[in-house]
Design a protein around this motif. Sequence first.
Motif, PDB file in Angstrom:
ATOM      1  N   PRO A 295       3.278  21.951  -5.414  1.00  0.00           N
ATOM      2  CA  PRO A 295       3.140  21.893  -3.948  1.00  0.00           C
ATOM      3  C   PRO A 295       2.300  23.031  -3.380  1.00  0.00           C
ATOM      4  O   PRO A 295       2.823  24.068  -3.006  1.00  0.00           O
TER       5      PRO A 295
ATOM      6  N   ARG B 240       2.117  20.985   1.153  1.00  0.00           N
ATOM      7  CA  ARG B 240       3.456  21.078   1.765  1.00  0.00           C
ATOM      8  C   ARG B 240       3.396  20.741   3.255  1.00  0.00           C
ATOM      9  O   ARG B 240       4.265  20.051   3.791  1.00  0.00           O
TER      10      ARG B 240
ATOM     11  N   ALA C  43      -0.656  17.397  -8.988  1.00  0.00           N
ATOM     12  CA  ALA C  43      -1.964  17.266  -9.617  1.00  0.00           C
ATOM     13  C   ALA C  43      -1.875  16.771 -11.052  1.00  0.00           C
ATOM     14  O   ALA C  43      -2.802  16.133 -11.554  1.00  0.00           O
TER      15      ALA C  43
ATOM     16  N   LEU D 271       0.868  -1.178   0.000  1.00  0.00           N
ATOM     17  CA  LEU D 271       0.000   0.000   0.000  1.00  0.00           C
ATOM     18  C   LEU D 271       0.902   1.225   0.000  1.00  0.00           C
ATOM     19  O   LEU D 271       1.647   1.458   0.956  1.00  0.00           O
TER      20      LEU D 271
ATOM     21  N   GLU E 165      -1.615  10.333   9.692  1.00  0.00           N
ATOM     22  CA  GLU E 165      -2.406   9.200  10.139  1.00  0.00           C
ATOM     23  C   GLU E 165      -2.141   7.972   9.274  1.00  0.00           C
ATOM     24  O   GLU E 165      -2.151   6.832   9.739  1.00  0.00           O
ATOM     25  N   PHE E 166      -1.925   8.241   7.974  1.00  0.00           N
ATOM     26  CA  PHE E 166      -1.831   7.130   7.033  1.00  0.00           C
ATOM     27  C   PHE E 166      -0.418   6.570   6.892  1.00  0.00           C
ATOM     28  O   PHE E 166      -0.245   5.378   6.627  1.00  0.00           O
TER      29      PHE E 166
ATOM     30  N   PRO F 104      -2.290   1.953  -4.634  1.00  0.00           N
ATOM     31  CA  PRO F 104      -2.053   3.376  -4.366  1.00  0.00           C
ATOM     32  C   PRO F 104      -3.079   3.947  -3.391  1.00  0.00           C
ATOM     33  O   PRO F 104      -4.229   3.518  -3.351  1.00  0.00           O
ATOM     34  N   ALA F 105      -2.658   4.930  -2.610  1.00  0.00           N
ATOM     35  CA  ALA F 105      -3.569   5.685  -1.737  1.00  0.00           C
ATOM     36  C   ALA F 105      -3.055   7.118  -1.720  1.00  0.00           C
ATOM     37  O   ALA F 105      -2.014   7.397  -1.135  1.00  0.00           O
ATOM     38  N   MET F 106      -3.764   8.015  -2.406  1.00  0.00           N
ATOM     39  CA  MET F 106      -3.294   9.379  -2.587  1.00  0.00           C
ATOM     40  C   MET F 106      -3.761  10.230  -1.394  1.00  0.00           C
ATOM     41  O   MET F 106      -4.579  11.126  -1.551  1.00  0.00           O
ATOM     42  N   VAL F 107      -3.225   9.963  -0.229  1.00  0.00           N
ATOM     43  CA  VAL F 107      -3.658  10.634   0.999  1.00  0.00           C
ATOM     44  C   VAL F 107      -2.709  11.794   1.271  1.00  0.00           C
ATOM     45  O   VAL F 107      -1.578  11.589   1.716  1.00  0.00           O
ATOM     46  N   ASP F 108      -3.162  13.009   1.004  1.00  0.00           N
ATOM     47  CA  ASP F 108      -2.239  14.145   1.008  1.00  0.00           C
ATOM     48  C   ASP F 108      -2.786  15.401   1.675  1.00  0.00           C
ATOM     49  O   ASP F 108      -2.355  16.508   1.347  1.00  0.00           O
ATOM     50  N   ILE F 109      -3.744  15.241   2.597  1.00  0.00           N
ATOM     51  CA  ILE F 109      -4.217  16.435   3.302  1.00  0.00           C
ATOM     52  C   ILE F 109      -3.732  16.416   4.745  1.00  0.00           C
ATOM     53  O   ILE F 109      -3.552  15.354   5.350  1.00  0.00           O
ATOM     54  N   PRO F 110      -3.488  17.630   5.288  1.00  0.00           N
ATOM     55  CA  PRO F 110      -3.074  17.705   6.688  1.00  0.00           C
ATOM     56  C   PRO F 110      -4.106  17.017   7.581  1.00  0.00           C
ATOM     57  O   PRO F 110      -5.310  17.131   7.353  1.00  0.00           O
ATOM     58  N   GLY F 111      -3.639  16.342   8.587  1.00  0.00           N
ATOM     59  CA  GLY F 111      -4.549  15.651   9.491  1.00  0.00           C
ATOM     60  C   GLY F 111      -4.761  14.204   9.083  1.00  0.00           C
ATOM     61  O   GLY F 111      -5.100  13.367   9.910  1.00  0.00           O
ATOM     62  N   GLU F 112      -4.611  13.901   7.802  1.00  0.00           N
ATOM     63  CA  GLU F 112      -4.716  12.512   7.359  1.00  0.00           C
ATOM     64  C   GLU F 112      -3.360  11.971   6.915  1.00  0.00           C
ATOM     65  O   GLU F 112      -3.122  10.757   6.984  1.00  0.00           O
TER      66      GLU F 112
END
Lengths: 284, 284, 284
Positions: C76, C81, C33, C26, C61-62, C50-58
């Motif tokens: 970026p 960033r 983008a 994984l 976590e991931f 694939p797991a495109m996890v790219d936001i703050p807070g997650e």
Amino acid sequence: MSRMAIRYTPEDCAHLLSAVRTQQPLIQCLTNAVVTNFTANVLLALGAAPAMVDIPGEAAEFAPVASGVLVNLGTPTQSQRAAMVEAAEAARAAGTPWVLDPVAVGALSVRTAAARTLADLGPAIIRGNASEIMALAGAGTGGRGVDSTDTPAAAEAAARSLATATGAAVAVSGARDLVFGADGTGVGIANGHVLLTRVTGGGCALGAVMAAFLAVTPDAVLAAAAATGTYTVAAERAARLASGPGSFAVALLDELAAVAPGDVAAALRLQALAPAALQQQGAL
Amino acid sequence: MSRMAIRYTPEDCAHLLSAVRTQQPLIQCLTNAVVTNFTANVLLALGAAPAMVDIPGEAAEFAPVASGVLVNLGTPTQSQRAAMVEAAEAARAAGTPWVLDPVAVGALSVRTAAARTLADLGPAIIRGNASEIMALAGAGTGGRGVDSTDTPAAAEAAARSLATATGAAVAVSGARDLVFGADGTGVGIANGHVLLTRVTGGGCALGAVMAAFLAVTPDAVLAAAAATGTYTVAAERAARLASGPGSFAVALLDELAAVAPGDVAAALRLQALAPAALQQQGAL
Amino acid sequence: MSRMAIRYTPEDCAHLLSAVRTQQPLIQCLTNAVVTNFTANVLLALGAAPAMVDIPGEAAEFAPVASGVLVNLGTPTQSQRAAMVEAAEAARAAGTPWVLDPVAVGALSVRTAAARTLADLGPAIIRGNASEIMALAGAGTGGRGVDSTDTPAAAEAAARSLATATGAAVAVSGARDLVFGADGTGVGIANGHVLLTRVTGGGCALGAVMAAFLAVTPDAVLAAAAATGTYTVAAERAARLASGPGSFAVALLDELAAVAPGDVAAALRLQALAPAALQQQGAL
């Protein structure tokens, strides 16, 4: 009429395609999330070099280095809108020609305000469908999402008025594409294929191609016409190879790379358009 | 059982595909950056019109104009999350039906909170894989990223409970796709191909197709089933032309454009599912 | 020289490809983008998830759940960033190996600052073109947008120095790809095809493939070499089927899925590179 008829020839357009391939202009794109991949691939296939630099603090830094800039309002986040103004101002200051594509302007408030601000920052070309051009010229309320509800012919007066007001060449896409200059010049391009309307970014990527052609000529009307001609001739060739919209998009990239300047010269159907004044006088 | 067995027929689904092609519904998508291009191309291939309007200030403006809305939580930026709530509230107020796709809910905190908020705003359809539906129903902790670690059959009780709690039709994707209504209706769709799991957005784009079908029928269970049926029949046809996941994605777009309603009617394998009550009583 | 010559064999690389297919790692991607869709499809075609996890807070976590992480600085945004630093720190804390791709570092200020911060957070691999590697090592000012203006050979000293300074394996892409380890190891991979430079994300997706190979071996130099070898052998096979850059990208996905470990072992051209010390002494 003879002067108009020969102002631009298919050979002029083909010559610019050669120049794009030779010079490989670096094109900065601030464009929407939906089409950014396809747009970059279109530029690469054509022989230009894409750089999708669209964040505040970098957008202005890059515009003077770029050979051309595309500003496309398709999914304009707050950050991107700030970067677009930065890039447009820096491009103007540095003399980098740039293209404005006011996607879905008119119907949607945020991008309509952004488009009006940007249109005042000296784009060399404004490109849109008929409804978008009419809305930006103040002559309509926009289309149906990204789809035009007007024909290019219906947008002619608005396009000519927008060209005069902004100094930009104004390109209206449709079954027949039209380009108008601030000096009254008008060119029609009678190429293309309906499958271009079944691929997202079919029009958006053309804006990037126009920026690439602006990098090799100071004549914005010619750049818009040559870009449109190259792109739509490639689309005609791609359509002959395609089984539907998926394979068409793939073949379009192949054909943008494969189409020779001589192919464009042979297939391009340019038309001189009479000046508005003559039309109004019923002289034509 | 006979009432259930004939509640929806393949011909009903084929009829809706014709309606989508005729009406060309305008579908607003607030979806993730990974699949936005593919999703727009799927809608265009099908015959619908995509509009990826997902910024605050425009999202609410557009939802009343759209014929259907997709809210997909795949890469939910702060700005997009605000726009999603805006769009959902505006859609509800205007009577525009909308689809919620709670991608990777459960395992990730930000989107889990967003999904719970959105589920209370009246989606017509909630679509996910088994792990996502179980997590949103409070019956599981989510899957492995975007991949389900549960089977659709395992999610049936959670899906039925989620349908009852929200009033939405709940669609669970998997080797066999299942759709449950708030009234206890259950439909299985035994079409599709494993290559759909090897293309990113294979499921996400189906959410957009469901929104397009919602635009042509008030019956959310039928819309979800017909969308799933059209999409998975097209996938089966595409798989026969494909050499791998790359050519499959291209062929899927071609087949979504080419598949005739009669093809869907002939190939679709709909199954009536017994109500939960009967299952619990051991009557079936 | 004999020790170097046999340190890694094509069979070692082929074995890792088998491990990727079996373990389906994984891979969390925080990427630009432009290429996020292609990158996800490359991972899926290869057999990874694939797991495109790219936001703050997650993002944080991931990263401990993921088997590998890619951080690519192509577009970026401010939010991305922040998420990249979060993910890198969480990956380091959890022992999840991660790849840094400092796209267009040097010429652009925001990403240059971000790249320097990230390079200090323990990437297992740093991957870039020659100009990017030289700029990050402090030995150059970056290339032309995303294009290198230097050759991999010219970047060798900078790459070796960056490897020593960061402890990361440093991979330099080009006509011949090079990988250097912090211990002085050097490997060349003489496979690939020029069409990889005509598809956007051709290099970016390779960064994700490296993250997938990092998930199945603790040896970062081997992971980078095996990822490059698999990817470039698949590219050679795809080029034989392609009519241009559009069909090449499609065929590359098909071939990443189809290429067998034995095909990689047979086609891979690995080269041992002499240590810098020997080169400086003129011993080679």
